[in-house]
Write a protein that holds these residues in place. Structure first.
Motif, PDB file in Angstrom:
ATOM      1  N   THR A  17       0.810  -1.215   0.000  1.00 35.37           N
ATOM      2  CA  THR A  17       0.000   0.000   0.000  1.00 35.37           C
ATOM      3  C   THR A  17       0.842   1.262   0.000  1.00 35.37           C
ATOM      4  OG1 THR A  17      -0.071   0.109   2.405  1.00 35.37           O
ATOM      5  CG2 THR A  17      -1.756  -1.228   1.316  1.00 35.37           C
ATOM      6  N   GLY A  18       2.096   1.160   0.347  1.00 33.32           N
ATOM      7  CA  GLY A  18       2.926   2.353   0.427  1.00 33.32           C
ATOM      8  C   GLY A  18       3.125   2.844   1.847  1.00 33.32           C
ATOM      9  N   ASP A  19       2.354   2.282   2.807  1.00 37.23           N
ATOM     10  CA  ASP A  19       2.530   2.646   4.207  1.00 37.23           C
ATOM     11  C   ASP A  19       3.574   1.703   4.794  1.00 37.23           C
ATOM     12  OD1 ASP A  19       2.322   3.662   6.718  1.00 37.23           O
ATOM     13  OD2 ASP A  19       0.360   2.784   7.154  1.00 37.23           O
ATOM     14  N   ILE A  20       4.835   2.067   4.649  1.00 37.39           N
ATOM     15  CA  ILE A  20       5.952   1.185   4.980  1.00 37.39           C
ATOM     16  C   ILE A  20       6.461   1.447   6.397  1.00 37.39           C
ATOM     17  CG2 ILE A  20       8.243   0.396   4.297  1.00 37.39           C
ATOM     18  CD1 ILE A  20       5.981  -0.200   2.298  1.00 37.39           C
ATOM     19  N   GLY A  21       6.697   0.379   7.122  1.00 31.01           N
ATOM     20  CA  GLY A  21       7.265   0.473   8.459  1.00 31.01           C
ATOM     21  C   GLY A  21       8.477  -0.431   8.597  1.00 31.01           C
ATOM     22  N   TYR A  22       9.191  -0.268   9.715  1.00 28.62           N
ATOM     23  CA  TYR A  22      10.391  -1.059   9.982  1.00 28.62           C
ATOM     24  C   TYR A  22      10.411  -1.493  11.443  1.00 28.62           C
ATOM     25  CZ  TYR A  22      12.230   0.846   5.583  1.00 28.62           C
ATOM     26  OH  TYR A  22      12.402   1.192   4.266  1.00 28.62           O
ATOM     27  N   PHE A  23      11.041  -2.630  11.693  1.00 33.73           N
ATOM     28  CA  PHE A  23      11.316  -3.018  13.080  1.00 33.73           C
ATOM     29  C   PHE A  23      12.633  -3.779  13.138  1.00 33.73           C
ATOM     30  CE2 PHE A  23       8.660  -6.527  11.456  1.00 33.73           C
ATOM     31  CZ  PHE A  23       9.354  -7.660  11.858  1.00 33.73           C
ATOM     32  N   TRP A  24      13.284  -3.677  14.283  1.00 36.02           N
ATOM     33  CA  TRP A  24      14.533  -4.392  14.520  1.00 36.02           C
ATOM     34  C   TRP A  24      14.243  -5.739  15.177  1.00 36.02           C
ATOM     35  CZ3 TRP A  24      19.093  -3.385  12.503  1.00 36.02           C
ATOM     36  CH2 TRP A  24      19.440  -2.067  12.167  1.00 36.02           C
ATOM     37  N   HIS A  25      15.063  -6.721  14.860  1.00 35.62           N
ATOM     38  CA  HIS A  25      15.040  -8.003  15.563  1.00 35.62           C
ATOM     39  C   HIS A  25      16.459  -8.278  16.055  1.00 35.62           C
ATOM     40  CE1 HIS A  25      14.358 -12.665  15.462  1.00 35.62           C
ATOM     41  NE2 HIS A  25      14.510 -12.188  16.695  1.00 35.62           N
ATOM     42  N   VAL A  26      16.581  -8.445  17.364  1.00 34.53           N
ATOM     43  CA  VAL A  26      17.883  -8.725  17.968  1.00 34.53           C
ATOM     44  C   VAL A  26      17.715  -9.912  18.912  1.00 34.53           C
ATOM     45  CG1 VAL A  26      17.570  -7.093  19.876  1.00 34.53           C
ATOM     46  CG2 VAL A  26      19.885  -7.692  19.123  1.00 34.53           C
ATOM     47  N   THR A  27      18.729 -10.754  18.988  1.00 37.86           N
ATOM     48  CA  THR A  27      18.573 -11.978  19.773  1.00 37.86           C
ATOM     49  C   THR A  27      19.914 -12.486  20.271  1.00 37.86           C
ATOM     50  OG1 THR A  27      17.490 -14.161  19.750  1.00 37.86           O
ATOM     51  CG2 THR A  27      18.780 -13.553  17.805  1.00 37.86           C
ATOM     52  N   ASP A  28      19.851 -13.308  21.299  1.00 34.74           N
ATOM     53  CA  ASP A  28      21.013 -14.045  21.828  1.00 34.74           C
ATOM     54  C   ASP A  28      22.209 -13.134  22.112  1.00 34.74           C
ATOM     55  OD1 ASP A  28      20.478 -17.253  21.475  1.00 34.74           O
ATOM     56  OD2 ASP A  28      19.348 -16.063  20.033  1.00 34.74           O
ATOM     57  N   PHE A  29      21.974 -12.156  22.986  1.00 36.48           N
ATOM     58  CA  PHE A  29      23.085 -11.297  23.430  1.00 36.48           C
ATOM     59  C   PHE A  29      24.125 -12.118  24.203  1.00 36.48           C
ATOM     60  CE2 PHE A  29      19.890  -7.744  23.281  1.00 36.48           C
ATOM     61  CZ  PHE A  29      20.596  -6.913  22.437  1.00 36.48           C
ATOM     62  N   HIS A  30      23.650 -12.991  25.103  1.00 35.21           N
ATOM     63  CA  HIS A  30      24.533 -13.813  25.940  1.00 35.21           C
ATOM     64  C   HIS A  30      25.662 -12.964  26.551  1.00 35.21           C
ATOM     65  CE1 HIS A  30      22.782 -17.759  25.280  1.00 35.21           C
ATOM     66  NE2 HIS A  30      22.737 -17.542  23.976  1.00 35.21           N
ATOM     67  N   TYR A  31      25.256 -12.043  27.382  1.00 32.37           N
ATOM     68  CA  TYR A  31      26.211 -11.116  28.008  1.00 32.37           C
ATOM     69  C   TYR A  31      27.006 -11.810  29.105  1.00 32.37           C
ATOM     70  CZ  TYR A  31      27.607  -7.280  31.163  1.00 32.37           C
ATOM     71  OH  TYR A  31      28.294  -6.439  32.009  1.00 32.37           O
ATOM     72  N   ASP A  32      28.331 -11.731  28.990  1.00 38.69           N
ATOM     73  CA  ASP A  32      29.234 -12.301  29.993  1.00 38.69           C
ATOM     74  C   ASP A  32      29.910 -11.169  30.765  1.00 38.69           C
ATOM     75  OD1 ASP A  32      31.083 -13.590  31.537  1.00 38.69           O
ATOM     76  OD2 ASP A  32      32.095 -14.637  29.891  1.00 38.69           O
TER      77      ASP A  32
END
Length: 453
Positions: free
Chosen positions: A24-39
């Motif tokens: 339709t022209g109504d364009i959106g965006y989203f981020w996907h982030v995963t598995d940070f595994h912070y040490d």
């Protein structure tokens, strides 16, 4: 119409849905982030580092045998903000806690890690909702998720309440760590806790409906169908089979989840998962073999390797706000070796699905056509997919993918039931062997002709 039957009717609904979904022209965006595994212990005791690490240098932004230092976590989130600030929301699919033995962890230690990353996302994207789900390492002990109120559920509800922003979801979250919300763009997010079905999880029965999540999911999707809503499903562990031939979920629960996904393919736009630390997609087909739903797995931020070497990655998804149809993926990555040598993180565009694969949208049909091309191990499509599957490591670190690897990767794209996967792999390997046996005699004849000439 009476000749179609239930499966044919489902095909008609899903095919019509994708054929009529014009942009339709109504364009959106989203981020996907995963598995940070912070040490948090990186550069000190380095609790996450595997024995294989040996004397490898602990680079500033990480080590391929260890989980993420804070500087890598922070750089990935800052990179998302720098690359695309004007987004509708973020998906965060869990596994924020490091890989470490039970004796080195406790609930409080895990909670601090979850608090730190939650705060980073909130301060970096203060006006954007983050739809978070649990990974198997986020509980203490790891993998053990109970189908009832737990300290983790209660604390995380308070931690993520401003993002969920719907008190009617409190009971579901406390019961099993799952919830559903509608975005301002009228897309319904269904955040599942698939760790309840994870084979190492011994806190549940392998043949039941832990926390009543299946019953709840069916109700949500049925209501979405009646309200003509479009649904994005997000969770940590995807159903199906990994390229190693491993089923991650209990058979009964994997098969039930797949059954529900097929049944409501007309309202499910797409599904997003993490867990496998690789860049992948799957195409769910109905019993008639018709592609009905696209499934996406984002690569991890952590560089730790349990298989091929891979770089950290973050993902931007482009979609049509009116229909929810996914239009493209822009995958970004950090060349870990170069970042460590330069002393700075330079997150770069790795590929886009439009320019790399020529895909103008990410419908199940388009992805299915791509998988057909990848059945040839020498095809450019497969070679490109394998390079990006492991997030573009340096050539000298890139693992080759032999015929067994190729068959397993390709079959994993379309087969969600273990028996079907095994059959697919066997057929592909048999076909490959037959082709080889055909060419070997011809090669022998050509050698003889050369000798006589």
């Amino acid at each position: 119409m009476h000749l179609l039957g239930m499966e044919g009717q489902l095909f008609s609904i899903c095919a019509l849905l994708f054929l009529t979904n014009c942009v339709t022209g109504d364009i959106g965006y989203f981020w996907h982030v995963t598995d940070f595994h912070y040490d948090p212990t990186y550069n000190r005791t380095s609790l996450s580092c595997q024995e294989s690490n040996g004397g490898n240098q602990m680079g500033r932004f990480g080590n391929m045998w260890c989980d993420s230092p804070w500087v890598l976590i922070e750089s990935s989130v800052k990179a998302m903000y720098s690359i695309k600030t004007d987004i509708d929301f973020l998906l965060w699919t869990g596994d924020t806690v490091l890989h470490a033995s039970v004796k080195d962890l406790n609930h409080q230690f895990n909670s601090v890690i979850l608090d730190n990353v939650t705060d980073l996302l909130k301060t970096t994207f203060p006006k954007k909702p983050v739809y978070a789900s649990f990974g198997n390492h986020d509980s203490y002990p790891s993998d053990q998720f109970k189908p009832k109120n737990t300290v983790l559920y209660n604390e995380s509800l308070a931690r993520w309440r401003s993002w969920i922003n719907d008190s009617s979801q409190d009971a579901n979250f406390r019961k099993g760590g799952f919830y559903s919300v509608k975005t301002p763009q009228n897309i319904r997010i269904v955040a599942l806790n698939t760790v309840l079905y994870y084979i190492p999880n011994k806190a549940v029965q392998s043949d039941g409906d832990p926390a009543g999540q299946f019953a709840w999911l069916t109700q949500i999707l049925e209501a979405a169908r009646k309200q003509k809503e479009r649904v994005i499903i997000t969770a940590h562990i995807a159903p199906g089979v990994t390229p190693t031939g491993k089923s991650e979920l209990y058979k009964h629960q994997n098969d039930r989840l797949v059954e529900i996904m097929k049944e409501y393919c007309d309202v499910i736009i797409a599904m997003h998962f993490g867990h496998e630390h690789a860049d992948a997609f799957k195409v769910l087909k109905n019993k008639a073999g018709v592609p009905v739903s696209p499934v996406f797995l984002a690569p991890s931020v952590t560089p730790i390797r349990f298989g091929p070497v891979h770089n950290p990655g973050i993902r931007l998804v482009k979609y049509d706000r009116s229909t929810g149809q996914h239009l493209g993926i822009s995958q970004y990555y950090l060349d870990l070796s170069k970042a460590n040598n330069a002393g700075r993180a330079d997150w770069k565009l790795e590929y886009t699905t439009a320019s790399t694969y020529g895909l103008q949208d990410l419908s199940a049909g388009k992805l299915s056509s791509l998988t057909d091309k990848m059945r040839d191990p020498d095809s450019l499509e497969f070679k490109t997919y394998w390079k990006y599957y492991v997030v573009s490591p340096s050539e000298e670190l890139t693992d080759a993918c032999n015929s067994t690897c190729h068959a397993s990767v390709v079959c994993g794209l379309t087969e969600f039931i273990k028996a079907d996967f095994d059959k697919c792999v066997a057929e592909m390997l048999t076909s490959s062997a037959m082709q080889l046996s055909y060419w070997v005699p011809l090669f022998g004849i050509s050698v003889m002709l050369l000798v006589f000439c």
